[in-house]
Design a protein around this motif. Structure first.
Motif, PDB file in Angstrom:
ATOM      1  N   THR A 346      52.764  18.101  62.328  1.00 57.03           N
ATOM      2  CA  THR A 346      52.908  18.067  60.959  1.00 57.03           C
ATOM      3  C   THR A 346      53.854  16.930  60.592  1.00 57.03           C
ATOM      4  N   VAL A 347      54.673  16.570  61.659  1.00 52.66           N
ATOM      5  CA  VAL A 347      55.659  15.548  61.112  1.00 52.66           C
ATOM      6  C   VAL A 347      55.223  14.150  61.732  1.00 52.66           C
ATOM      7  N   GLN A 350      53.287  12.112  59.305  1.00 53.69           N
ATOM      8  CA  GLN A 350      54.080  11.224  58.304  1.00 53.69           C
ATOM      9  C   GLN A 350      54.753  10.102  58.764  1.00 53.69           C
ATOM     10  N   LEU A 351      54.584   9.827  60.379  1.00 55.31           N
ATOM     11  CA  LEU A 351      55.379   8.525  60.795  1.00 55.31           C
ATOM     12  C   LEU A 351      54.331   7.404  60.954  1.00 55.31           C
ATOM     13  N   ILE A 363      45.623  13.621  64.491  1.00 53.26           N
ATOM     14  CA  ILE A 363      46.934  14.207  64.176  1.00 53.26           C
ATOM     15  C   ILE A 363      47.113  14.875  62.546  1.00 53.26           C
ATOM     16  N   ARG A 364      46.331  14.105  61.871  1.00 54.13           N
ATOM     17  CA  ARG A 364      46.364  14.447  60.410  1.00 54.13           C
ATOM     18  C   ARG A 364      45.371  15.798  60.117  1.00 54.13           C
ATOM     19  N   LEU A 366      45.506  18.591  61.808  1.00 53.04           N
ATOM     20  CA  LEU A 366      45.932  19.666  62.500  1.00 53.04           C
ATOM     21  C   LEU A 366      47.230  20.407  61.631  1.00 53.04           C
ATOM     22  N   PRO A 367      46.934  21.147  60.526  1.00 53.22           N
ATOM     23  CA  PRO A 367      47.775  21.729  59.751  1.00 53.22           C
ATOM     24  C   PRO A 367      48.461  22.844  60.771  1.00 53.22           C
ATOM     25  N   TYR A 368      49.753  23.396  60.631  1.00 51.81           N
ATOM     26  CA  TYR A 368      50.130  24.451  61.371  1.00 51.81           C
ATOM     27  C   TYR A 368      50.258  26.046  60.583  1.00 51.81           C
TER      28      TYR A 368
ATOM     29  N   GLY B  69      59.612  10.865  56.273  1.00 53.05           N
ATOM     30  CA  GLY B  69      59.119  11.051  57.683  1.00 53.05           C
ATOM     31  C   GLY B  69      59.032  12.594  58.224  1.00 53.05           C
ATOM     32  N   GLY B  96      47.488  17.088  57.041  1.00 58.27           N
ATOM     33  CA  GLY B  96      48.852  17.067  57.913  1.00 58.27           C
ATOM     34  C   GLY B  96      49.486  18.416  57.649  1.00 58.27           C
ATOM     35  N   GLY B  97      50.706  18.524  57.598  1.00 61.71           N
ATOM     36  CA  GLY B  97      51.358  19.822  57.464  1.00 61.71           C
ATOM     37  C   GLY B  97      50.905  20.792  56.325  1.00 61.71           C
TER      38      GLY B  97
END
Ligand SMILES: Cc1cc2nc3c(=O)[nH]c(=O)nc-3n(C[C@H](O)[C@H](O)[C@H](O)COP(=O)(O)OP(=O)(O)OC[C@H]3O[C@@H](n4cnc5c(N)ncnc54)[C@H](O)[C@@H]3O)c2cc1C
Lengths: 534, 150
Positions: A346-347, A350-351, A363-364, A366-368, B69, B96-97
């Protein structure tokens, strides 16, 4: 094959001899495979701690994140001879391996709580139980001296509540379980006796099945599930057995088929039957964070806390992580030869990270999931004294999903903490959207269905964590689907240049510490191979 | 009116990512509460859906939270929402999240909550309809990138 273990080569080797043989010829991996085929050890992919050694002199590894995956990586890599540093966003180590106690603060997006629990009491907002077959977790608990105790999982005397069943009155799991199998057995016996299954079962099996249904369902002489002493022996009594004049027990009424079905108790039965939910279950004595603390005792000195990594770059000489110190606002860079990144997806998504587009896409994608826990400290253990409930869970179809009674310090005096909510999905979103105070009030309202007289009267203090509002993860655990595994899993876990990812999200053991540890061991073994070859 | 969440969920052809395992029921034996909470329901009005679901992360004022971030972006005053396709794609596919919501919200609910977020926390008054959702579902556009970190 020189020292064949059996002098008598005509006799088939015993199982142990065979395993020794396979072990010698094929190494441990072959041994593990063979044991699996023979029905042993199929419980975990853990083959013992990795035996990494001979790191190149001066070789260094940077680990991002000090959860269990990161700290295990640091622990084993240090043993192998690497120079290791860990950068951690939070002011504490452990990541999701987390317990809160009196005096602790919980900082969510938008709120801060100070926990008011009495000394000795705690809430495990994240991981709370360890199945007996999570060999990696159990191994490191033993190696690092973490004291484990029993975690009461299945409790027949706890409740199941459905708004639409039994007029909304919670029922004991035991009663529902016995009623359920009684009715199912009666129906199967009826169809067998009516000849309805004669084409599906042999006469021999039919006879055995009828006998089985009678025993299993505790059916009476006419193969019906009815009130009686035999059923009472499983279901409990209206008047329990005693001594003297009134010693004879009086059985209670059984539930009807419709009432039983409306509780959907088969779902609880199925839940407790899952491999990861079976007994024996364990917990660290005094709080789950004792595992994280035991790792920190080994590698804590390598951790730079309050260090928010914002950018990860690599070239053919090494890796560079850029970071901001969250206390001072200072920025800095840390360089190393290799990098293990355990930052949650999740984090991490964003990096700015220098990896292929394929890995970024993984990576993107894969929501939690989201989850909330609410600890309710009660002035006394009324569930033990007034209800004879010692540990285990009472389930409900309300937003809170369940309440769970504490294992440990049974029969103790003084306040104790009930887990007052542990939902996923809709219930968790609804509770997470509230302020901590409102969440605790909602948990008290909903949980009162189980213990109406005591729940609010005995309440002392509460603490809650909504995982979607934890600033360092913004969620609970990675959610994979079959399609996203297919499309992205290998891209996520592959080592790219000098960078390898690890953590719960990089495993098929989602939302278990076992997955975080297994992924870490796999990642550092590949890293060590590459570093040794370089 | 309240509706059970399992009824009338979005089923989109052409988006195979919307898969069987759901965020509400993570499947594959994760640690989870077990078979309960099943009567949890989501209301139908955009405002209520926002309060029951979205504010768990985007906060009651829709201003989000966190830091660059590690941020939940603001939905209030968010220019990305000017194009209504943008939030529709995000809600259908996740990013993403940000979870996808096809497993717990119906098409009318998705339309309602986006209409509310665009109209109430921003000044985009044209409603989002089920037809819009179907259009996105059938054309299956790629997920737009964001600069959520900022
Ligand atoms: C509600 C819940 C219940 C669970 N129940 C169980 C259970 O009963 N049993 C069980 O075994 N497991 C359970 N789990 C799963 C278990 O907690 C995880 O699998 C495991 O702890 C994950 O470890 P990790 O090292 O992969 O990640 P984490 O522990 O999340 O570690 C990641 C670390 O990275 C840090 N970080 C994040 N961003 C940055 C950044 N930008 N820079 C530097 N550092 C950063 C974080 O602060 C964190 O410390 C549960 C989890 C949850 C949330």
């Amino acid at each position: 094959m020189t020292d064949f273990p059996s002098p008598d080569f005509l006799a088939p080797p015993t199982r142990r001899q065979l395993l020794t043989m396979i072990g010698k010829v094929g190494g441990t991996a072959a041994l593990y495979q063979a044991m699996t085929v023979l029905g042993h050890a199929a419980e975990s992919q853990f083959n013992g701690p990795p035996k990494l050694s001979g790191a190149r002199p001066g070789a260094s590894v940077l680990v991002l994140g000090s959860g269990l995956a990161g700290m295990l990586a640091a622990y084993e890599l240090t043993k192998a001879g690497y120079k290791v540093q860990i950068l951690e966003f939070q002011g504490r180590t452990g990541g999701r391996n987390y317990s809160v106690r009196g005096g602790d603060t919980i900082a969510e997006l938008g709120s801060t709580q100070t926990v008011g629990f009495a000394p000795g009491n705690y809430l495990n907002p994240g991981p709370w139980r360890i199945p007996y077959h999570h060999r990696t977790v159990l191994h490191y608990c033993k190696e690092l001296g973490v004291e484990l105790e029993h975690f009461a999982q299945l409790n027949h005397n706890a409740f199941v509540h459905h708004k639409d069943a039994y007029g909304g009155k919670p029922q004991r799991y035991r009663d529902l379980y016995v009623d359920y199998k009684g009715h199912v057995a009666e129906l199967l016996a009826k169809s067998l006796n009516a000849g309805a299954l004669d084409t599906a079962v042999t006469a021999d099996d039919k006879a055995k099945l009828l006998e089985a249904m009678k025993d299993w369902g505790v059916l009476d002489k006419s193969m019906a599930y009815t009130k009686g002493v035999k059923v009472g022996e499983q279901r409990g009594w209206d008047r329990p057995p005693g001594g003297g004049v009134n010693g004879a027990p009086i059985p209670g009424d059984v539930g009807s088929l419709s009432d039983t079905l409306s509780t959907k108790v088969w779902q609880q039965i199925g839940f407790y039957t899952e491999h990861v939910m079976q007994t024996t279950m364990f917990q660290p004595k005094g709080g789950m964070d004792h595992i994280g603390k035991a790792f920190a005792a080994k590698v804590g000195s390598l951790v730079r806390l309050n260090t928010h990594v914002t950018k990860i770059a690599q070239d053919d000489k090494g890796v560079t992580a850029s970071w901001t110190d969250t206390k001072t606002g200072a920025t800095g860079e840390t360089r190393a030869d290799w990098l293990v990144c355990t930052i949650p997806a999740t984090v991490l998504g964003q990096l700015d990270i220098q990896v292929s587009d394929k890995k970024k896409a993984a990576i993107r994608a894969l929501p939690y999931g989201n989850s909330v826990k609410i600890g309710l400290e009660m002035k006394r253990r009324f569930w033990e004294t007034d209800y004879a409930i010692y540990g285990g869970h009472s389930f409900t179809d309300q937003d809170i999903s369940l309440i769970s009674y504490p294992t440990g310090n049974w029969f103790g005096d003084g306040p104790a903490v009930i887990l007052g909510a542990y939902p996923f999905g809709i219930g968790a979103y609804k509770l997470a959207g509230m302020t901590p105070e409102k969440r605790i009030a909602a948990a008290l309202d909903q949980g009162s269905v189980f213990h109406p007289a005591e729940y609010k009267a005995e309440f002392r203090s509460g603490a809650t964590v909504a995982w979607s509002r934890m600033p360092w993860i913004l969620g609970c655990c990675a959610t994979w689907t079959e399609e996203s595994r297919e499309a992205h899993y290998q891209d996520l876990v592959s080592m790219e240049g000098r960078i390898v990812l690890a953590g719960e999200h990089c495993s098929y053991y989602g939302c278990w510490q076992e997955g975080a540890l297994l992924s870490s061991l796999d990642a550092i073994s590949r890293l060590h191979q590459r570093a040794s070859a370089a | 009116m309240v509706r059970k969440h399992k009824v009338g969920l979005v089923a989109l052809s052409g988006i195979s990512l919307l898969a069987a395992a759901t965020l509400a029921d993570p499947g594959f034996a994760q640690d989870r509460p077990g078979p309960s909470g099943s009567n949890a329901e989501v209301a139908d009005s955009g405002k209520q859906i926002f309060e029951e679901i979205c504010q768990a992360c985007h906060m009651p004022d829709a201003k989000g939270g966190g830091e660059a971030g590690a941020r939940v972006p603001a939905l209030a005053g968010n220019r990305n929402l000017a194009n209504k396709d943008y939030p529709i794609i995000i809600l259908l596919k996740g990013r993403g999240g940000m979870p996808w919501f096809t497993d717990i919200l119906t098409k009318p609910q998705i339309a309602a909550v986006i209409t509310y977020v665009r109209g109430h926390f921003n000044d985009y008054k044209d409603p989002v309809t089920v037809a819009d959702i179907d259009r996105i579902g059938s054309t299956n556009p790629p997920v737009p990138d964001c600069n959520c970190g900022h």
